[in-house]
Design a protein around this motif. Structure first.
Motif, mmCIF file in Angstrom:
data_model
loop_
_atom_site.group_PDB
_atom_site.id
_atom_site.type_symbol
_atom_site.label_atom_id
_atom_site.label_comp_id
_atom_site.label_asym_id
_atom_site.label_seq_id
_atom_site.Cartn_x
_atom_site.Cartn_y
_atom_site.Cartn_z
ATOM 1 N N ARG A 50 -7.319 3.715 -9.030
ATOM 2 C CA ARG A 50 -6.109 3.925 -9.828
ATOM 3 C C ARG A 50 -4.904 3.254 -9.218
ATOM 4 N N ALA A 51 -4.780 3.388 -7.892
ATOM 5 C CA ALA A 51 -3.624 2.800 -7.214
ATOM 6 C C ALA A 51 -3.632 1.285 -7.375
ATOM 7 N N LYS A 52 -4.804 0.689 -7.191
ATOM 8 C CA LYS A 52 -4.897 -0.773 -7.334
ATOM 9 C C LYS A 52 -4.565 -1.188 -8.763
ATOM 10 N N ARG A 53 -5.094 -0.412 -9.716
ATOM 11 C CA ARG A 53 -4.850 -0.752 -11.122
ATOM 12 C C ARG A 53 -3.362 -0.651 -11.422
ATOM 13 N N CYS A 110 0.832 -1.217 0.000
ATOM 14 C CA CYS A 110 0.000 0.000 0.000
ATOM 15 C C CYS A 110 0.861 1.259 0.000
ATOM 16 N N CYS A 111 2.043 1.193 0.613
ATOM 17 C CA CYS A 111 2.918 2.366 0.688
ATOM 18 C C CYS A 111 4.032 2.235 -0.343
ATOM 19 N N HIS A 112 3.757 1.621 -1.463
ATOM 20 C CA HIS A 112 4.795 1.442 -2.486
ATOM 21 C C HIS A 112 5.215 2.793 -3.041
ATOM 22 N N PRO A 113 6.541 3.019 -3.173
ATOM 23 C CA PRO A 113 7.010 4.340 -3.631
ATOM 24 C C PRO A 113 6.522 4.703 -5.034
ATOM 25 N N ALA A 114 6.031 3.732 -5.809
ATOM 26 C CA ALA A 114 5.521 4.061 -7.140
ATOM 27 C C ALA A 114 4.149 4.736 -7.055
ATOM 28 N N LEU A 115 3.538 4.742 -5.855
ATOM 29 C CA LEU A 115 2.241 5.404 -5.685
ATOM 30 C C LEU A 115 2.451 6.798 -5.104
ATOM 31 N N SER A 116 1.512 7.707 -5.404
ATOM 32 C CA SER A 116 1.614 9.052 -4.827
ATOM 33 C C SER A 116 1.295 8.970 -3.337
ATOM 34 N N GLY A 117 1.724 9.973 -2.591
ATOM 35 C CA GLY A 117 1.484 9.996 -1.147
ATOM 36 C C GLY A 117 0.001 9.892 -0.814
ATOM 37 N N ASP A 118 -0.839 10.632 -1.539
ATOM 38 C CA ASP A 118 -2.282 10.583 -1.293
ATOM 39 C C ASP A 118 -2.826 9.183 -1.490
ATOM 40 N N ALA A 119 -2.349 8.531 -2.553
ATOM 41 C CA ALA A 119 -2.830 7.181 -2.861
ATOM 42 C C ALA A 119 -2.361 6.206 -1.788
ATOM 43 N N GLN A 120 -1.132 6.371 -1.301
ATOM 44 C CA GLN A 120 -0.611 5.489 -0.246
ATOM 45 C C GLN A 120 -1.495 5.567 0.998
ATOM 46 N N VAL A 121 -1.827 6.801 1.383
ATOM 47 C CA VAL A 121 -2.645 6.989 2.590
ATOM 48 C C VAL A 121 -4.035 6.384 2.395
ATOM 49 N N ALA A 122 -4.661 6.669 1.246
ATOM 50 C CA ALA A 122 -6.018 6.182 1.004
ATOM 51 C C ALA A 122 -6.056 4.653 0.969
ATOM 52 N N LEU A 123 -5.089 4.070 0.298
ATOM 53 C CA LEU A 123 -5.065 2.612 0.158
ATOM 54 C C LEU A 123 -4.807 1.943 1.520
ATOM 55 N N THR A 124 -3.904 2.529 2.303
ATOM 56 C CA THR A 124 -3.605 1.977 3.628
ATOM 57 C C THR A 124 -4.851 2.026 4.516
ATOM 58 N N SER A 142 6.116 6.947 7.328
ATOM 59 C CA SER A 142 5.613 8.291 7.008
ATOM 60 C C SER A 142 4.101 8.276 6.839
ATOM 61 N N VAL A 143 3.589 7.250 6.156
ATOM 62 C CA VAL A 143 2.139 7.171 5.962
ATOM 63 C C VAL A 143 1.433 7.024 7.307
ATOM 64 N N ILE A 144 1.954 6.161 8.171
ATOM 65 C CA ILE A 144 1.342 5.978 9.489
ATOM 66 C C ILE A 144 1.412 7.285 10.278
ATOM 67 N N GLY A 145 2.565 7.945 10.220
ATOM 68 C CA GLY A 145 2.730 9.219 10.916
ATOM 69 C C GLY A 145 1.745 10.262 10.398
ATOM 70 N N LEU A 146 1.556 10.266 9.084
ATOM 71 C CA LEU A 146 0.642 11.226 8.457
ATOM 72 C C LEU A 146 -0.801 10.978 8.897
ATOM 73 N N ILE A 147 -1.191 9.709 8.959
ATOM 74 C CA ILE A 147 -2.543 9.358 9.393
ATOM 75 C C ILE A 147 -2.748 9.840 10.824
ATOM 76 N N PHE A 148 -1.750 9.581 11.686
ATOM 77 C CA PHE A 148 -1.861 10.006 13.076
ATOM 78 C C PHE A 148 -1.914 11.537 13.178
#
Lengths: 86, 430
Positions: free
Chosen positions: B168-171, B125-139, B197-203
């Motif tokens: 989009r992220a899943k695709r 879910c936090c793959h660097p090929a995804l944008s930050g927004d997509a990482q957070v949403a997918l997580t 970073s994603v976990i920190g951002l969510i918090f």
């Protein structure tokens, strides 16, 4: 670049690759009803493709790893695109 | 029963989805199967009671439903592929009733092999090929089990935007054949950093909502801490993971005192420290001590250490500011950015006075700093304290303009009203 291509071949990932002549040598073909040809690359494209590799690897991470090496070898940004399955 | 189901859902959905992703090799199939299993649970548990291992029950039921579904719907080729994956996991025979109650022995074996599943899915879910927004949403969707409208509400974007990001992220992951695995040791530092970073951002979004009328969003802080615990449990040797968890716990500990009875924000200096959560503080302290002993310092650990110094102080005035400034110096060396600079300047003001703090603050460079509300808020406070009231009022105005969170805006307006312009103070005569 040579070294990278050899490394790709040794790893069994190499399929095909080539450098391209400068974009000024391009011809654009548009087929909408009739076919028209115009001189030069797409005017809209800011970044021009200078070459490409086709590689066969099992997954995204392996591809990214090679793309990173390719970027270092050609000293240009590299765009990674999966190929559609036939 | 509703609460029991909700609690099981929150606790287990990420783990169940992660296991099904491994078993089925497909994000969408896994998501659907888990949703279906929870729907069956909602029907059956009120009648037959909650099973002793609810997560195992959900996982096994979801897998059985997926097998059933693949049999019914898939083409021969897809079925062949899916069957080969499932067979590797399935101990019993082929002709089972997909709805049958899971047998406890099988459950045991099935659930035991999965401790890494959630971690693998987190890295995906936090793959660097995804944008930050997509990482957070997918997580949040796959590991937190949040519905699309919940994620949209949390980040104040349209439902369709979040849905689009997730699709989009899943695709992208599917088309690129991204594999769900723990990164190799060579890639681990970077990849783990993305996850943290994603976990920190969510918090952080939960702790200090960037917009909206509530200062704190409990659901996001709780989810951040839950995910942080999962990483620490599964990667106990990663000091930064422990540092992030400690930072979140120590920050969360102050929550009861951060918001007044009227929902207004209360500054650290004015908080009733007796309302801080001692259990969270002690857990956070233990983690800080343990990870600092490992001698692999990183930004999350240093921030946790700063939070620990605050947690230790009986009052704002009695805080060990020299230690805080030293820690900020350390942090600035690890992560030289404007946010760290602004916080450091505030600590310097406490240690050496507002004029020194103001000088440090104004030395913080970078074009981003002008758009960072805390920079203007801190500057306003220091300007007021050195007697430059007009400039202070102006700086508060700038901070209010840049803040979208209603509780913070009210707090800043209140602070501004306390700064008396010289004209009023001096009686207006010149």
């Amino acid at each position: 670049m040579e070294a990278l291509n050899e490394e790709l071949e040794r790893a069994g990932a190499w399929v095909f690759g080539a450098g391209l002549e400068p974009a000024s040598s391009a011809t654009v073909i548009r087929a909408s009803g009739s076919v028209s040809m115009t001189d030069g690359p797409y005017a809209e494209t800011k970044e021009q493709m200078g070459g490409f590799w086709i590689i066969d690897v099992p997954d995204l991470d392996t591809a990214l790893d090679w793309a990173g090496k390719a970027g270092a070898a050609c000293e240009q940004p590299v765009e990674l695109r999966p190929m559609q399955r036939a | 029963m509703r609460e029991v189901l909700d609690a099981v859902y929150r606790r287990e959905v990420g783990r169940c989805t992660a296991t099904l992703v491994r078993v089925l090799g497909d994000l969408d199939l896994a998501e659907d199967a888990v949703a279906e299993a929870f729907a069956i649970a909602a029907e059956r548990w009120p009648v037959v009671g909650v099973p002793p291992n609810p997560g195992g029950w959900i996982t096994t039921t979801a897998r059985n439903r997926a097998i059933d579904r693949l049999r019914r719907e898939s083409t021969r080729e897809a079925r062949h592929l899916a069957a080969s994956r499932l067979l590797a996991d399935r101990s019993a025979g082929d002709e089972e009733d997909p709805d049958r109650a899971p047998d406890p022995d099988e459950l045991e074996a099935f659930v035991q092999v999965v401790p890494d599943d959630q971690l693998r899915l987190m890295f995906l879910c936090c793959h660097p090929a995804l944008s930050g927004d997509a990482q957070v949403a997918l997580t949040l969707r796959l590991l937190g089990g949040l519905e699309v409208p919940e994620i949209a509400r949390a980040f104040l974007v349209a439902d369709a935007t979040v849905a689009q990001r997730i699709v989009r992220a899943k695709r992208k992951l599917r088309h690129n054949h991204a594999s769900c695995r723990i990164p190799s040791p060579a890639e681990l530092p970077d990849r783990l950093h993305a996850v943290l970073s994603v976990i920190g951002l969510i918090f952080t979004e939960g702790h200090s909502a960037t917009s909206g009328d509530q200062l704190i969003r409990d659901d996001l802080t709780a989810e951040g801490i839950r995910l942080g615990r999962v990483v620490v449990e599964l990667m106990p040797d990663e000091a930064e993971a422990a540092g992030l968890l400690a930072l979140m716990l120590l920050t969360e500990a102050r929550r009861p005192a951060r918001v007044g009875p009227d929902g207004a924000m209360v500054r650290l200096a004015d908080q009733d420290r007796s309302r801080w959560d001692v259990e969270l503080i002690s857990e956070g302290h233990d983690l800080v001590r343990r990870c600092l002993r490992r001698g692999q310092p990183g930004p999350f650990q240093v921030q946790a250490a700063i939070a620990a110094v605050h947690a230790d102080s009986p009052s704002y005035e009695a805080t060990d500011w020299s230690q805080i400034v030293a820690l900020y110096d350390h942090l600035a060396a690890l992560r030289p950015d404007a946010v760290v600079g602004v916080n450091r300047a505030v600590a310097v003001a406490q240690l050496r006075g507002p004029a020194a703090g103001l000088a440090e603050l104004e030395a913080v460079g970078g074009e981003l700093v002008g758009r960072f509300p805390p920079y203007h808020a801190a500057r306003a406070d220091l300007l007021a304290r050195v007697g430059r009231e007009d400039e202070a009022v102006e700086a508060y105005g700038r901070a209010i303009e840049l803040t979208d969170n209603e509780a913070e805006r009210e707090f800043l307006a209140e602070r501004r009203s306390l700064v008396l312009p010289p004209a009023i103070r001096g009686g207006g005569g010149t």
